[in-house]
Design an enzyme around this catalytic site. Structure first.
Site, PDB file in Angstrom:
ATOM      1  N   TYR A  51     -21.555  16.020 -43.940  1.00  0.00           N
ATOM      2  CA  TYR A  51     -22.555  17.004 -43.987  1.00  0.00           C
ATOM      3  C   TYR A  51     -22.225  17.962 -44.672  1.00  0.00           C
ATOM      4  O   TYR A  51     -22.573  19.060 -44.752  1.00  0.00           O
ATOM      5  CB  TYR A  51     -23.238  17.152 -42.774  1.00  0.00           C
ATOM      6  CG  TYR A  51     -24.283  16.095 -42.163  1.00  0.00           C
ATOM      7  CD1 TYR A  51     -25.202  16.007 -42.653  1.00  0.00           C
ATOM      8  CD2 TYR A  51     -23.767  15.697 -40.747  1.00  0.00           C
ATOM      9  CE1 TYR A  51     -26.405  15.154 -42.221  1.00  0.00           C
ATOM     10  CE2 TYR A  51     -24.788  14.640 -40.139  1.00  0.00           C
ATOM     11  CZ  TYR A  51     -25.965  14.391 -40.857  1.00  0.00           C
ATOM     12  OH  TYR A  51     -26.887  13.746 -40.446  1.00  0.00           O
ATOM     13  N   THR A  93     -38.175  14.922 -41.024  1.00  0.00           N
ATOM     14  CA  THR A  93     -37.049  15.404 -40.614  1.00  0.00           C
ATOM     15  C   THR A  93     -37.364  15.959 -39.291  1.00  0.00           C
ATOM     16  O   THR A  93     -36.630  15.961 -38.066  1.00  0.00           O
ATOM     17  CB  THR A  93     -36.477  16.549 -41.250  1.00  0.00           C
ATOM     18  OG1 THR A  93     -36.077  16.041 -42.598  1.00  0.00           O
ATOM     19  CG2 THR A  93     -35.029  17.073 -40.808  1.00  0.00           C
ATOM     20  N   GLU A 128     -22.276   8.343 -49.929  1.00  0.00           N
ATOM     21  CA  GLU A 128     -22.169   8.253 -48.368  1.00  0.00           C
ATOM     22  C   GLU A 128     -21.846   6.823 -47.955  1.00  0.00           C
ATOM     23  O   GLU A 128     -21.259   6.808 -46.937  1.00  0.00           O
ATOM     24  CB  GLU A 128     -23.811   8.487 -47.868  1.00  0.00           C
ATOM     25  CG  GLU A 128     -24.256   9.925 -47.999  1.00  0.00           C
ATOM     26  CD  GLU A 128     -25.694  10.400 -47.466  1.00  0.00           C
ATOM     27  OE1 GLU A 128     -25.986  11.557 -47.526  1.00  0.00           O
ATOM     28  OE2 GLU A 128     -26.469   9.332 -47.206  1.00  0.00           O
TER      29      GLU A 128
HETATM   30  P1  GDP Z   1     -33.079  14.637 -43.429  1.00  0.00           P
HETATM   31  O1  GDP Z   1     -32.625  14.180 -44.699  1.00  0.00           O
HETATM   32  O2  GDP Z   1     -34.473  14.284 -43.178  1.00  0.00           O
HETATM   33  O3  GDP Z   1     -32.098  14.198 -42.177  1.00  0.00           O
HETATM   34  O4  GDP Z   1     -32.785  16.367 -43.387  1.00  0.00           O
HETATM   35  P2  GDP Z   1     -31.717  17.230 -44.048  1.00  0.00           P
HETATM   36  O5  GDP Z   1     -30.730  16.365 -44.897  1.00  0.00           O
HETATM   37  O6  GDP Z   1     -32.744  18.345 -44.520  1.00  0.00           O
HETATM   38  O7  GDP Z   1     -30.931  17.943 -42.881  1.00  0.00           O
HETATM   39  C1  GDP Z   1     -29.953  17.045 -42.201  1.00  0.00           C
HETATM   40  C2  GDP Z   1     -30.016  17.016 -40.742  1.00  0.00           C
HETATM   41  O8  GDP Z   1     -30.003  18.540 -40.433  1.00  0.00           O
HETATM   42  C3  GDP Z   1     -31.619  16.872 -40.209  1.00  0.00           C
HETATM   43  O9  GDP Z   1     -31.615  15.372 -39.798  1.00  0.00           O
HETATM   44  C4  GDP Z   1     -31.442  17.515 -38.953  1.00  0.00           C
HETATM   45  O10 GDP Z   1     -30.769  16.747 -37.741  1.00  0.00           O
HETATM   46  C5  GDP Z   1     -30.676  18.736 -39.243  1.00  0.00           C
HETATM   47  N1  GDP Z   1     -31.475  19.837 -39.714  1.00  0.00           N
HETATM   48  C6  GDP Z   1     -32.357  19.947 -40.851  1.00  0.00           C
HETATM   49  N2  GDP Z   1     -33.112  21.126 -40.908  1.00  0.00           N
HETATM   50  C7  GDP Z   1     -32.871  21.776 -39.533  1.00  0.00           C
HETATM   51  C8  GDP Z   1     -33.223  22.840 -39.096  1.00  0.00           C
HETATM   52  O11 GDP Z   1     -34.063  23.578 -39.476  1.00  0.00           O
HETATM   53  N3  GDP Z   1     -32.834  23.613 -37.647  1.00  0.00           N
HETATM   54  C9  GDP Z   1     -31.866  22.482 -37.211  1.00  0.00           C
HETATM   55  N4  GDP Z   1     -31.456  22.998 -35.892  1.00  0.00           N
HETATM   56  N5  GDP Z   1     -31.596  21.412 -37.673  1.00  0.00           N
HETATM   57  C10 GDP Z   1     -31.875  20.965 -38.942  1.00  0.00           C
END
Ligand code: GDP
Ligand code: MG
Length: 141
Positions: A51, A93, A128
């Protein structure tokens, strides 16, 4: 449309809920093939590395802590338009905003514990997939 590969992770919350098979069924029903898979309990360093793009985000520490809280199931999915298809199956998400019938709407509890990861573009998918699988452990068919 091109045949693509994407990296999928069933996160610790969904593994704990015993729904690996139900999620795999959704991949298979949509025409995606599982061409590599491994169960892992990620180390802190492995989760932070995976990440790394989110390192400066306020939720980074919580995300890493969650991802190392239990075993995960990591797989490569292959098929027509696999990256978008998997993202469609996953849903938004935030599970509260995810469409009915998506994996996150059906199995996720919160934006932290949101059941699945899926690559978001061909470039990130390539990085990835290579992070978890050497080429010789990927069985395209
Ligand atoms: P994804 O691609 O839909 O998984 O979302 P992202 O790549 O934007 O973020 C990666 C992961 O970080 C997400 O799946 C969530 O588990 C976490 N995450 C993303 N945005 C938030 C947020 O605003 N708050 C929190 N607590 N976790 C978040
Ligand atoms: Mg993402």
């Amino acid at each position: 449309m091109a045949v693509e590969r994407t990296l999928s992770i069933i996160k610790p919350d969904a593994v704990a809920k015993n729904v690996i098979g139900e999620i795999y069924s959704r991949f298979e029903s949509s025409g995606l093939k599982i061409i590599a898979a491994r169960m892992m309990h990620l180390s802190q360093a492995e989760a932070e590395g995976f990440y790394a793009v989110h390192r400066s985000r306020p939720f980074f520490n919580d995300l890493v802590k969650f991802m190392i809280s239990g075993p995960v199931m990591v797989q490569v999915l292959e098929g027509e338009d696999a990256i978008r298809k998997n993202r469609d199956l996953m849903g938004a998400t935030d599970p509260k905003k995810a469409e009915k019938g998506t994996i996150r709407a059906d199995f996720a509890d919160s934006i932290d514990a949101n059941a699945v990861h899926g690559s978001d573009a061909p470039e990130t998918a390539a990085v990835e997939i290579a992070y978890y699988f050497p080429a010789l452990n990927i069985y395209s068919r």
